[in-house]
Design a protein around this motif. Sequence first.
Motif, PDB file in Angstrom:
ATOM      1  N   ARG A 186       0.831  -1.204   0.000  1.00  0.00           N
ATOM      2  CA  ARG A 186       0.000   0.000   0.000  1.00  0.00           C
ATOM      3  C   ARG A 186       0.862   1.249   0.000  1.00  0.00           C
ATOM      4  NH1 ARG A 186      -4.445   0.323   4.582  1.00  0.00           N
ATOM      5  NH2 ARG A 186      -4.546   2.511   4.058  1.00  0.00           N
ATOM      6  N   PHE A 187       2.000   1.212   0.719  1.00  0.00           N
ATOM      7  CA  PHE A 187       2.908   2.355   0.754  1.00  0.00           C
ATOM      8  C   PHE A 187       3.420   2.676  -0.647  1.00  0.00           C
ATOM      9  CE2 PHE A 187       7.301   3.861   0.887  1.00  0.00           C
ATOM     10  CZ  PHE A 187       7.143   5.044   1.568  1.00  0.00           C
ATOM     11  N   TRP A 188       3.945   1.650  -1.342  1.00  0.00           N
ATOM     12  CA  TRP A 188       4.525   1.904  -2.665  1.00  0.00           C
ATOM     13  C   TRP A 188       3.471   2.264  -3.693  1.00  0.00           C
ATOM     14  CZ3 TRP A 188       9.103   3.517  -2.730  1.00  0.00           C
ATOM     15  CH2 TRP A 188      10.028   3.068  -1.797  1.00  0.00           C
ATOM     16  N   LEU A 189       2.280   1.688  -3.591  1.00  0.00           N
ATOM     17  CA  LEU A 189       1.208   2.083  -4.505  1.00  0.00           C
ATOM     18  C   LEU A 189       0.767   3.525  -4.238  1.00  0.00           C
ATOM     19  CD1 LEU A 189      -0.969  -1.151  -4.638  1.00  0.00           C
ATOM     20  CD2 LEU A 189       0.419  -0.169  -6.476  1.00  0.00           C
ATOM     21  N   SER A 190       0.788   3.940  -2.974  1.00  0.00           N
ATOM     22  CA  SER A 190       0.451   5.329  -2.651  1.00  0.00           C
ATOM     23  C   SER A 190       1.503   6.291  -3.180  1.00  0.00           C
ATOM     24  CB  SER A 190       0.297   5.508  -1.138  1.00  0.00           C
ATOM     25  OG  SER A 190      -0.817   4.822  -0.669  1.00  0.00           O
ATOM     26  N   VAL A 191       2.772   5.908  -3.056  1.00  0.00           N
ATOM     27  CA  VAL A 191       3.847   6.760  -3.595  1.00  0.00           C
ATOM     28  C   VAL A 191       3.684   6.896  -5.111  1.00  0.00           C
ATOM     29  CG1 VAL A 191       6.337   6.871  -4.014  1.00  0.00           C
ATOM     30  CG2 VAL A 191       5.487   6.298  -1.737  1.00  0.00           C
ATOM     31  N   TRP A 192       3.414   5.769  -5.781  1.00  0.00           N
ATOM     32  CA  TRP A 192       3.205   5.789  -7.237  1.00  0.00           C
ATOM     33  C   TRP A 192       2.008   6.672  -7.598  1.00  0.00           C
ATOM     34  CZ3 TRP A 192       5.772   4.863 -11.433  1.00  0.00           C
ATOM     35  CH2 TRP A 192       5.131   4.603 -12.629  1.00  0.00           C
ATOM     36  N   GLY A 193       0.913   6.528  -6.880  1.00  0.00           N
ATOM     37  CA  GLY A 193      -0.274   7.336  -7.137  1.00  0.00           C
ATOM     38  C   GLY A 193      -0.040   8.810  -6.869  1.00  0.00           C
ATOM     39  N   LEU A 194       0.732   9.108  -5.824  1.00  0.00           N
ATOM     40  CA  LEU A 194       1.028  10.505  -5.504  1.00  0.00           C
ATOM     41  C   LEU A 194       1.866  11.146  -6.608  1.00  0.00           C
ATOM     42  CD1 LEU A 194       0.687  12.723  -3.405  1.00  0.00           C
ATOM     43  CD2 LEU A 194       2.804  11.930  -2.342  1.00  0.00           C
TER      44      LEU A 194
ATOM     45  N   VAL B 287      -0.728   4.951   6.314  1.00  0.00           N
ATOM     46  CA  VAL B 287       0.100   3.758   6.140  1.00  0.00           C
ATOM     47  C   VAL B 287       1.425   3.917   6.873  1.00  0.00           C
ATOM     48  CG1 VAL B 287       1.394   2.418   4.434  1.00  0.00           C
ATOM     49  CG2 VAL B 287      -0.971   3.038   3.998  1.00  0.00           C
ATOM     50  N   VAL B 288       2.062   5.070   6.756  1.00  0.00           N
ATOM     51  CA  VAL B 288       3.338   5.297   7.439  1.00  0.00           C
ATOM     52  C   VAL B 288       3.143   5.230   8.952  1.00  0.00           C
ATOM     53  CG1 VAL B 288       5.105   7.049   7.908  1.00  0.00           C
ATOM     54  CG2 VAL B 288       4.413   6.562   5.559  1.00  0.00           C
ATOM     55  N   HIS B 289       2.060   5.790   9.451  1.00  0.00           N
ATOM     56  CA  HIS B 289       1.772   5.732  10.887  1.00  0.00           C
ATOM     57  C   HIS B 289       1.634   4.282  11.353  1.00  0.00           C
ATOM     58  CE1 HIS B 289       0.090   6.669  14.790  1.00  0.00           C
ATOM     59  NE2 HIS B 289      -0.950   5.895  14.498  1.00  0.00           N
ATOM     60  N   ARG B 290       0.896   3.479  10.581  1.00  0.00           N
ATOM     61  CA  ARG B 290       0.694   2.074  10.966  1.00  0.00           C
ATOM     62  C   ARG B 290       1.981   1.268  10.843  1.00  0.00           C
ATOM     63  NH1 ARG B 290      -5.309   0.962   8.526  1.00  0.00           N
ATOM     64  NH2 ARG B 290      -6.378   2.318  10.004  1.00  0.00           N
ATOM     65  N   LEU B 291       2.826   1.597   9.868  1.00  0.00           N
ATOM     66  CA  LEU B 291       4.119   0.914   9.758  1.00  0.00           C
ATOM     67  C   LEU B 291       5.002   1.234  10.968  1.00  0.00           C
ATOM     68  CD1 LEU B 291       4.955   1.275   5.967  1.00  0.00           C
ATOM     69  CD2 LEU B 291       4.663  -0.855   7.229  1.00  0.00           C
ATOM     70  N   HIS B 292       4.934   2.483  11.440  1.00  0.00           N
ATOM     71  CA  HIS B 292       5.741   2.883  12.597  1.00  0.00           C
ATOM     72  C   HIS B 292       5.226   2.298  13.903  1.00  0.00           C
ATOM     73  CE1 HIS B 292       8.724   5.470  10.831  1.00  0.00           C
ATOM     74  NE2 HIS B 292       7.782   6.044  10.090  1.00  0.00           N
ATOM     75  N   GLN B 293       3.969   1.849  13.921  1.00  0.00           N
ATOM     76  CA  GLN B 293       3.432   1.244  15.137  1.00  0.00           C
ATOM     77  C   GLN B 293       4.094  -0.083  15.441  1.00  0.00           C
ATOM     78  OE1 GLN B 293      -0.779   1.212  14.310  1.00  0.00           O
ATOM     79  NE2 GLN B 293      -1.113   2.890  15.736  1.00  0.00           N
TER      80      GLN B 293
END
Length: 91
Positions: A17-25, A61-67
Motif C-alpha cells: 500500500r505504501f509503494w502504490l500510494s507513492v506511485w499514485g502521488l 500507512v506510514v503511521h501504521r508501519l511505525h506502530q
Amino acid sequence: MRTGNEPVTARSPLRMRFWLSVWGLLWAVAGTALFALVERPGWAIACGLLGLVVMTDLMIVVHRLHQGPHHQPGPGIPPYEPDHGDGRRRR
C-alpha cells in the motif's frame, strides 16, 4: 472455509500500500502540474484532490508501519482458527 472472525484478524499488506500510494502521488502531482500548464483547471483540481486523498492514505500507512509488528501479525499467526476436520473447534 469462513469462520466468521476474519475482520478481527484481517491483515493488510502495508508495504505494498505504501509503494502504490507513492506511485499514485507521483501521478497525481504530475497530472496536476501538466493540466495546470495546459490551462485545464477542472482536471488540475481533480488531480490535486486525488493527490490529497493519496497523501492522507500515505500518512495513515506510514503511521501504521511505525506502530510496529504488534499491529501486523506475522505469517505464523493464522487469520482464522484451523479446521480440525470433526466439525467443531478445539478449545
